[in-house]
Write a protein that holds these residues in place. Structure first.
Motif, mmCIF file in Angstrom:
data_model
loop_
_atom_site.group_PDB
_atom_site.id
_atom_site.type_symbol
_atom_site.label_atom_id
_atom_site.label_comp_id
_atom_site.label_asym_id
_atom_site.label_seq_id
_atom_site.Cartn_x
_atom_site.Cartn_y
_atom_site.Cartn_z
ATOM 1 N N ALA A 244 0.821 -1.207 0.000
ATOM 2 C CA ALA A 244 0.000 0.000 0.000
ATOM 3 C C ALA A 244 0.858 1.261 0.000
ATOM 4 O O ALA A 244 0.566 2.233 -0.706
ATOM 5 C CB ALA A 244 -0.942 -0.001 1.205
ATOM 6 N N ALA A 245 1.935 1.243 0.778
ATOM 7 C CA ALA A 245 2.828 2.409 0.816
ATOM 8 C C ALA A 245 3.479 2.630 -0.545
ATOM 9 O O ALA A 245 3.649 3.774 -0.985
ATOM 10 C CB ALA A 245 3.886 2.213 1.899
ATOM 11 N N GLY A 246 3.834 1.541 -1.229
ATOM 12 C CA GLY A 246 4.405 1.655 -2.576
ATOM 13 C C GLY A 246 3.409 2.238 -3.569
ATOM 14 O O GLY A 246 3.779 3.013 -4.452
ATOM 15 N N LEU A 247 2.128 1.875 -3.423
ATOM 16 C CA LEU A 247 1.093 2.440 -4.286
ATOM 17 C C LEU A 247 1.009 3.951 -4.104
ATOM 18 O O LEU A 247 0.914 4.709 -5.077
ATOM 19 C CB LEU A 247 -0.279 1.839 -3.958
ATOM 20 N N ILE A 248 1.053 4.393 -2.850
ATOM 21 C CA ILE A 248 0.951 5.830 -2.570
ATOM 22 C C ILE A 248 2.134 6.570 -3.177
ATOM 23 O O ILE A 248 1.979 7.636 -3.787
ATOM 24 C CB ILE A 248 0.866 6.082 -1.054
ATOM 25 N N SER A 249 3.335 6.011 -3.040
ATOM 26 C CA SER A 249 4.533 6.649 -3.594
ATOM 27 C C SER A 249 4.426 6.821 -5.109
ATOM 28 O O SER A 249 4.685 7.897 -5.646
ATOM 29 C CB SER A 249 5.767 5.800 -3.240
ATOM 30 N N ASP A 250 3.998 5.758 -5.803
ATOM 31 C CA ASP A 250 3.861 5.844 -7.260
ATOM 32 C C ASP A 250 2.690 6.733 -7.664
ATOM 33 O O ASP A 250 2.735 7.413 -8.694
ATOM 34 C CB ASP A 250 3.709 4.448 -7.869
ATOM 35 N N PHE A 251 1.635 6.756 -6.846
ATOM 36 C CA PHE A 251 0.498 7.639 -7.101
ATOM 37 C C PHE A 251 0.924 9.105 -7.042
ATOM 38 O O PHE A 251 0.496 9.930 -7.857
ATOM 39 C CB PHE A 251 -0.604 7.348 -6.077
ATOM 40 N N LEU A 252 1.800 9.448 -6.094
ATOM 41 C CA LEU A 252 2.301 10.816 -6.002
ATOM 42 C C LEU A 252 3.118 11.174 -7.236
ATOM 43 O O LEU A 252 3.043 12.296 -7.744
ATOM 44 C CB LEU A 252 3.130 10.996 -4.730
ATOM 45 N N THR A 253 3.901 10.215 -7.743
ATOM 46 C CA THR A 253 4.652 10.434 -8.982
ATOM 47 C C THR A 253 3.696 10.675 -10.143
ATOM 48 O O THR A 253 3.891 11.593 -10.952
ATOM 49 C CB THR A 253 5.545 9.214 -9.301
ATOM 50 N N PHE A 254 2.646 9.868 -10.233
ATOM 51 C CA PHE A 254 1.654 9.999 -11.299
ATOM 52 C C PHE A 254 0.986 11.371 -11.247
ATOM 53 O O PHE A 254 0.854 12.061 -12.264
ATOM 54 C CB PHE A 254 0.602 8.899 -11.144
ATOM 55 N N ASN A 255 0.582 11.795 -10.060
ATOM 56 C CA ASN A 255 -0.063 13.102 -9.925
ATOM 57 C C ASN A 255 0.902 14.229 -10.272
ATOM 58 O O ASN A 255 0.522 15.199 -10.923
ATOM 59 C CB ASN A 255 -0.588 13.294 -8.502
ATOM 60 N N ARG A 256 2.156 14.089 -9.847
ATOM 61 C CA ARG A 256 3.158 15.120 -10.136
ATOM 62 C C ARG A 256 3.337 15.287 -11.646
ATOM 63 O O ARG A 256 3.480 16.398 -12.146
ATOM 64 C CB ARG A 256 4.480 14.716 -9.475
ATOM 65 N N PHE A 257 3.282 14.175 -12.379
ATOM 66 C CA PHE A 257 3.455 14.233 -13.834
ATOM 67 C C PHE A 257 2.205 14.771 -14.534
ATOM 68 O O PHE A 257 2.292 15.521 -15.501
ATOM 69 C CB PHE A 257 3.793 12.840 -14.377
ATOM 70 N N LYS A 258 1.031 14.405 -14.054
ATOM 71 C CA LYS A 258 -0.219 14.748 -14.742
ATOM 72 C C LYS A 258 -0.834 16.079 -14.310
ATOM 73 O O LYS A 258 -1.593 16.678 -15.067
ATOM 74 C CB LYS A 258 -1.256 13.630 -14.538
ATOM 75 N N SER A 259 -0.541 16.533 -13.110
ATOM 76 C CA SER A 259 -1.176 17.747 -12.599
ATOM 77 C C SER A 259 -0.602 18.998 -13.254
ATOM 78 O O SER A 259 0.601 19.076 -13.530
ATOM 79 C CB SER A 259 -0.989 17.841 -11.084
ATOM 80 N N ARG A 260 -1.451 19.989 -13.479
ATOM 81 C CA ARG A 260 -1.001 21.272 -14.013
ATOM 82 C C ARG A 260 -0.335 22.114 -12.936
ATOM 83 O O ARG A 260 0.269 23.150 -13.234
ATOM 84 C CB ARG A 260 -2.195 22.037 -14.590
ATOM 85 N N LEU A 261 -0.431 21.686 -11.696
ATOM 86 C CA LEU A 261 0.074 22.483 -10.587
ATOM 87 C C LEU A 261 1.486 22.097 -10.158
ATOM 88 O O LEU A 261 2.086 22.792 -9.354
ATOM 89 C CB LEU A 261 -0.863 22.318 -9.373
ATOM 90 N N GLN A 262 2.003 20.995 -10.660
ATOM 91 C CA GLN A 262 3.266 20.494 -10.127
ATOM 92 C C GLN A 262 4.317 20.321 -11.218
ATOM 93 O O GLN A 262 3.997 20.128 -12.387
ATOM 94 C CB GLN A 262 3.037 19.162 -9.409
ATOM 95 N N ASP A 263 5.569 20.367 -10.785
ATOM 96 C CA ASP A 263 6.702 20.107 -11.672
ATOM 97 C C ASP A 263 7.031 18.619 -11.625
ATOM 98 O O ASP A 263 6.852 17.974 -10.598
ATOM 99 C CB ASP A 263 7.942 20.890 -11.225
ATOM 100 N N TYR A 264 7.539 18.101 -12.739
ATOM 101 C CA TYR A 264 7.934 16.697 -12.762
ATOM 102 C C TYR A 264 9.306 16.580 -13.401
ATOM 103 O O TYR A 264 9.772 17.485 -14.088
ATOM 104 C CB TYR A 264 6.902 15.852 -13.518
ATOM 105 N N THR A 265 9.932 15.447 -13.165
ATOM 106 C CA THR A 265 11.261 15.187 -13.717
ATOM 107 C C THR A 265 11.135 14.252 -14.920
ATOM 108 O O THR A 265 10.076 13.671 -15.174
ATOM 109 C CB THR A 265 12.165 14.523 -12.664
#
Length: 199
Positions: free
Chosen positions: A124-145
């Protein structure tokens, strides 16, 4: 899940909240397709979702000179864990953030398992970590690498529905430009050998 609740409690001041309900796209499909999705309606679902965020404003100019300001909002990404009582399968979906005016695109099937023993704290913790990466990439509000971009593209590619051709369009690992660069790099050793032979 206690893990999601704990994370939501820690992150609630940043607009992240968790609800236990059916996701939007599942309800819409159930209404559209009727009895064929009865089993899905009875499934257990946990949703972890980013809250509604203001993403800017725009000036709307009217011909009569009465200008108006429109405020734009983003409904955050969702992490959906779906357990089907009928098939005994656990599916994990990532849903993209969207503006209020648009519908969410087809969610990403991040992973699935038939073994409930896989559902552990670390999982479950791994899901949350990857979910944050997904949101960072897809959100208009955040920067991604670049690494974030590569991860999300890999997840899209390995989505079993993508590899079996069930989605509207096939997602490749590399873009055409990246394929060209990879081909050029792969050709360098061959060109060096040819130069040695003919040099």
């Amino acid at each position: 899940m206690k893990t999601f609740r704990s994370f939501a409690d820690l992150a609630k001041h940043d607009g992240v909240h968790m609800i236990v309900t059916a996701p939007d796209w599942l309800s819409t499909r159930a209404e559209r397709e009727g009895p064929s999705l009865d089993a899905l309606r009875d499934s257990s679902t946990v949703v972890l979702q980013f809250g509604l965020e203001c993403i800017g404003q725009s000036l709307i100019a009217a011909p009569d000179g009465n200008n108006d300001i429109k405020i734009h909002y983003e409904l955050g990404a969702k992490l959906v864990v779906l357990y089907s009582d009928t098939d005994a399968i656990i599916q994990v979906f990532f849903e993209e953030p969207r503006s209020l005016e648009k519908e969410r695109p087809e969610p990403l099937l991040y992973t699935h398992t038939y073994n409930t023993d896989d559902v552990t704290y670390d999982w479950a913790a791994g899901l949350i970590s990857d979910f944050l990466t997904f949101n960072r990439f897809k959100s208009r509000l955040q920067d991604y690498t670049f690494l974030d971009s590569a991860k999300v593209r890999w997840w899209r590619f390995k989505d079993i529905r993508n590899r079996r051709g069930y989605l509207d369009s096939f997602v490749h690992i590399f873009t055409p430009w990246e394929l060209l660069i990879v081909a050029l790099i792969a050709a360098i050793p061959g060109l060096a050998i040819i130069k040695l032979i003919w040099g």
